[in-house]
Design a protein around this motif. Sequence first.
Motif, PDB file in Angstrom:
ATOM      1  N   PHE A 259       0.808  -1.219   0.000  1.00 29.74           N
ATOM      2  CA  PHE A 259       0.000   0.000   0.000  1.00 29.74           C
ATOM      3  C   PHE A 259       0.844   1.273   0.000  1.00 29.74           C
ATOM      4  N   ILE A 260       2.156   1.115  -0.023  1.00 32.69           N
ATOM      5  CA  ILE A 260       3.061   2.267  -0.037  1.00 32.69           C
ATOM      6  C   ILE A 260       3.565   2.437  -1.466  1.00 32.69           C
ATOM      7  N   PRO A 261       3.329   3.582  -2.086  1.00 29.50           N
ATOM      8  CA  PRO A 261       3.757   3.772  -3.480  1.00 29.50           C
ATOM      9  C   PRO A 261       5.276   3.751  -3.624  1.00 29.50           C
ATOM     10  N   ALA A 262       5.730   3.211  -4.751  1.00 31.15           N
ATOM     11  CA  ALA A 262       7.159   3.208  -5.063  1.00 31.15           C
ATOM     12  C   ALA A 262       7.625   4.643  -5.263  1.00 31.15           C
ATOM     13  N   GLN A 263       8.782   4.973  -4.702  1.00 31.11           N
ATOM     14  CA  GLN A 263       9.330   6.324  -4.789  1.00 31.11           C
ATOM     15  C   GLN A 263      10.432   6.435  -5.832  1.00 31.11           C
ATOM     16  N   VAL A 264      11.027   5.307  -6.209  1.00 29.00           N
ATOM     17  CA  VAL A 264      12.176   5.298  -7.110  1.00 29.00           C
ATOM     18  C   VAL A 264      11.886   4.323  -8.247  1.00 29.00           C
ATOM     19  N   GLY A 265      12.250   4.710  -9.446  1.00 30.08           N
ATOM     20  CA  GLY A 265      12.105   3.825 -10.598  1.00 30.08           C
ATOM     21  C   GLY A 265      10.706   3.863 -11.172  1.00 30.08           C
ATOM     22  N   PRO A 266      10.483   3.023 -12.175  1.00 35.20           N
ATOM     23  CA  PRO A 266       9.178   3.018 -12.836  1.00 35.20           C
ATOM     24  C   PRO A 266       8.091   2.448 -11.940  1.00 35.20           C
ATOM     25  N   GLN A 267       6.883   2.872 -12.209  1.00 31.96           N
ATOM     26  CA  GLN A 267       5.731   2.354 -11.487  1.00 31.96           C
ATOM     27  C   GLN A 267       4.816   1.634 -12.470  1.00 31.96           C
ATOM     28  N   VAL A 268       4.227   0.541 -12.024  1.00 35.29           N
ATOM     29  CA  VAL A 268       3.254  -0.195 -12.817  1.00 35.29           C
ATOM     30  C   VAL A 268       2.022  -0.431 -11.972  1.00 35.29           C
TER      31      VAL A 268
ATOM     32  N   TYR B 198      -0.591   1.407 -11.105  1.00 32.65           N
ATOM     33  CA  TYR B 198      -0.854   2.534 -10.206  1.00 32.65           C
ATOM     34  C   TYR B 198       0.360   2.969  -9.395  1.00 32.65           C
ATOM     35  N   HIS B 199       0.887   2.121  -8.511  1.00 32.47           N
ATOM     36  CA  HIS B 199       1.985   2.586  -7.663  1.00 32.47           C
ATOM     37  C   HIS B 199       3.037   1.526  -7.330  1.00 32.47           C
ATOM     38  N   PHE B 200       2.970   0.379  -7.948  1.00 26.73           N
ATOM     39  CA  PHE B 200       3.919  -0.682  -7.627  1.00 26.73           C
ATOM     40  C   PHE B 200       5.240  -0.477  -8.348  1.00 26.73           C
ATOM     41  N   GLY B 201       6.330  -0.764  -7.655  1.00 24.52           N
ATOM     42  CA  GLY B 201       7.670  -0.693  -8.226  1.00 24.52           C
ATOM     43  C   GLY B 201       8.346  -2.037  -8.097  1.00 24.52           C
ATOM     44  N   TYR B 202       9.583  -2.089  -8.530  1.00 24.06           N
ATOM     45  CA  TYR B 202      10.332  -3.340  -8.468  1.00 24.06           C
ATOM     46  C   TYR B 202      10.458  -3.878  -7.048  1.00 24.06           C
ATOM     47  N   ILE B 203      10.569  -3.000  -6.085  1.00 25.57           N
ATOM     48  CA  ILE B 203      10.746  -3.446  -4.693  1.00 25.57           C
ATOM     49  C   ILE B 203       9.525  -4.207  -4.175  1.00 25.57           C
ATOM     50  N   HIS B 204       8.367  -3.965  -4.780  1.00 25.39           N
ATOM     51  CA  HIS B 204       7.159  -4.677  -4.349  1.00 25.39           C
ATOM     52  C   HIS B 204       7.224  -6.170  -4.674  1.00 25.39           C
TER      53      HIS B 204
ATOM     54  N   ALA C 255      13.979 -10.225   1.937  1.00 23.35           N
ATOM     55  CA  ALA C 255      12.969  -9.287   2.421  1.00 23.35           C
ATOM     56  C   ALA C 255      13.507  -8.295   3.442  1.00 23.35           C
ATOM     57  N   LEU C 256      14.573  -8.625   4.130  1.00 25.84           N
ATOM     58  CA  LEU C 256      15.090  -7.702   5.137  1.00 25.84           C
ATOM     59  C   LEU C 256      16.424  -7.083   4.726  1.00 25.84           C
ATOM     60  N   VAL C 257      17.372  -7.904   4.326  1.00 27.73           N
ATOM     61  CA  VAL C 257      18.693  -7.363   3.986  1.00 27.73           C
ATOM     62  C   VAL C 257      18.647  -6.616   2.649  1.00 27.73           C
ATOM     63  N   VAL C 258      18.156  -7.260   1.597  1.00 27.57           N
ATOM     64  CA  VAL C 258      18.119  -6.621   0.276  1.00 27.57           C
ATOM     65  C   VAL C 258      17.152  -5.439   0.272  1.00 27.57           C
ATOM     66  N   ALA C 259      15.927  -5.666   0.730  1.00 24.94           N
ATOM     67  CA  ALA C 259      14.948  -4.565   0.759  1.00 24.94           C
ATOM     68  C   ALA C 259      15.427  -3.444   1.673  1.00 24.94           C
ATOM     69  N   GLY C 260      16.036  -3.807   2.794  1.00 25.50           N
ATOM     70  CA  GLY C 260      16.564  -2.786   3.700  1.00 25.50           C
ATOM     71  C   GLY C 260      17.657  -1.964   3.059  1.00 25.50           C
ATOM     72  N   ALA C 261      18.513  -2.616   2.285  1.00 27.07           N
ATOM     73  CA  ALA C 261      19.566  -1.885   1.585  1.00 27.07           C
ATOM     74  C   ALA C 261      18.969  -0.916   0.566  1.00 27.07           C
ATOM     75  N   PHE C 262      17.960  -1.368  -0.155  1.00 28.85           N
ATOM     76  CA  PHE C 262      17.291  -0.485  -1.117  1.00 28.85           C
ATOM     77  C   PHE C 262      16.626   0.703  -0.433  1.00 28.85           C
ATOM     78  N   ALA C 263      16.176   0.502   0.796  1.00 28.85           N
ATOM     79  CA  ALA C 263      15.477   1.568   1.521  1.00 28.85           C
ATOM     80  C   ALA C 263      16.381   2.755   1.830  1.00 28.85           C
ATOM     81  N   PHE C 264      17.687   2.536   1.796  1.00 28.30           N
ATOM     82  CA  PHE C 264      18.631   3.612   2.098  1.00 28.30           C
ATOM     83  C   PHE C 264      19.210   4.269   0.849  1.00 28.30           C
ATOM     84  N   MET C 265      18.705   3.888  -0.312  1.00 30.09           N
ATOM     85  CA  MET C 265      19.203   4.480  -1.562  1.00 30.09           C
ATOM     86  C   MET C 265      18.693   5.915  -1.726  1.00 30.09           C
ATOM     87  N   PRO C 266      19.452   6.763  -2.417  1.00 30.19           N
ATOM     88  CA  PRO C 266      18.999   8.139  -2.670  1.00 30.19           C
ATOM     89  C   PRO C 266      17.632   8.147  -3.344  1.00 30.19           C
ATOM     90  N   GLY C 267      16.804   9.072  -2.892  1.00 26.69           N
ATOM     91  CA  GLY C 267      15.449   9.182  -3.403  1.00 26.69           C
ATOM     92  C   GLY C 267      14.416   8.455  -2.559  1.00 26.69           C
TER      93      GLY C 267
END
Length: 125
Positions: A51-60, A62-68, A104-116
Motif C-alpha cells: 500500500f506504499i507507493p514506489a518512490q524510485v524507478g518506474p511504477q506499474v 498505479y503505484h507498484f515498483g520493483y521493490i514490491h 525481504a530484510l537485507v536486500v529490501a533494507g539496503a534499497f530503503a537507504f538508496m537516494p530518493g
Amino acid sequence: MGLVYFHLVAAVTSFFIGSFLLIRQKGSSVHKQLGKVYMLLMLATAISALFIPAQVGPQVFYHFGYIHILSLVTLYTVPEAFFAIRRGDIKKHRNAMVILYVMALVVAGAFAFMPGRLLHSWLFV
C-alpha cells in the motif's frame, strides 16, 4: 504517513527477531514462539508495503515498483516455511527462512537507504 511508520516498525522488529533466530539454537520453545511472531511481522511488513507507493524507478499498476516484488516473495515464502516445518521438513523451512531474511530484510533494507527513498532523506539529508 502512519502506514510508513507501521511498515518501518514491523520491518525493523522483524530484522532484530530474525537475526536473533538465525544465531540461536533451533527448535527450542523460544525459537518456536519468536518464529511465529517473526512470521506474522513479516506478513504485516509485506502487506503494508503493498500500500506504499514506489518512490524510485518506474511504477506499474498505479503505484507498484520493483521493490514490491519482494513483498510477493515474502507472501509466498512465509506460508511455505510454516507448512514445511509443520510437515517436519526442516531443510525446506530453514532454506525458506534464510531466503526470506536475506531478500525481504537485507536486500529490501539496503534499497530503503538508496537516494530518493524516504529513509535516505530522513538519515542522510
